[in-house]
Scaffold this motif. Structure first.
Motif: not given
Length: 240
Positions: A140-141, A176-177, A184-191, A233-237
């Motif tokens: 985790s993490g 995602h993590y 379902e893990g917290p999303i870091i980046e998408q495109d 369930a989210t991230t701060i980037v």
């Protein structure tokens, strides 16, 4: 909160001195905090299956200095011959085949290698195996996966085929993590990339590979530079 600073008029000030000076303030306000030198190289382990485009991209970005990481090991459920064209001779490579009968013991060996290496981050670079809930919780993490769809749409297997059947006009990838809930893990980046009715599942896969590698690389860099904070369930980037 993320703060980046230099030592200004006192460049000889050590990390230990800065840490000691701040610890009293941190204790006063009961902070959870860490301090790290910005250009410090961090150790990672990469897990990969048959598709190697993300692995190739990560190794290239490491070589040119874009990713501040050292690769402690590459672990794959496919033999090293599958990657014969890659220059990975100086990286420990572990071939750990897996099937339904050996999954538990194989995963135990993967965990042993990760824990023994001291790696700070595990990267699933198109590692097409579902980790057990226990193993996912253990990582985790500190485990990033690249999923070949724009989550939360098209979870699970063969997402490009799912997208083609639905006639979508955009395809994407998500880094995602890893958690114990699949994709379902917290999303870091998408495109994303726009597609048309003329695309086939094969062309979606080809276009998707470009999205996957750049999304994963950006997510890994954000993590290595401490730009990502998990928040439920989210991230701060914190972007560049």
């Amino acid at each position: 909160m993320r703060t980046s600073f230099n030592r200004g008029d006192n460049p000889s000030l050590s990390m230990e001195e800065v840490r000691d000076a701040f610890s009293d303030v941190a204790s006063k306000y009961e902070m959870k905090w860490s301090l790290r030198q910005e250009d410090a190289t961090r150790s990672v382990i990469i897990l990969v299956s048959r598709f190697d485009h993300c692995l190739v991209d990560l190794l290239y970005r490491r070589r040119i200095g874009e990713l501040p990481m050292s690769v402690a090991a590459i672990i794959s459920n496919h033999p090293m011959e599958s990657f014969s064209e890659l220059d990975i001779q100086n990286v420990p490579f572990y071939y750990l085949p897996v099937n339904a009968e050996t999954k538990q013991s194989q995963e135990a060996r993967v965990r042993e290698l990760i824990d023994g290496s001291g790696a700070e981050l595990v990267i699933l670079a198109r590692y097409m195996q579902i980790l057990s809930q226990e193993f996912s919780a253990h990582l985790s993490g500190r485990c990033i996966n690249i999923h070949h769809s724009f989550l939360p749409g098209f979870k699970g297997a063969r997402p490009y085929h799912q997208a083609h059947r639905r006639g979508v006009k955009l395809i994407g990838a998500t880094a995602h993590y890893v958690t114990d809930a699949l994709d379902e893990g917290p999303i870091i980046e998408q495109d994303v990339e726009r597609i048309t009715h003329g695309d086939t599942p094969d062309s979606l896969i080809r276009k998707g590979r470009d999205i996957e590698r750049r999304v994963l690389a950006k997510a890994v860099r954000y993590h290595l530079e401490d730009r990502v904070f998990m928040h439920g369930a989210t991230t701060i980037v914190f972007p560049d």
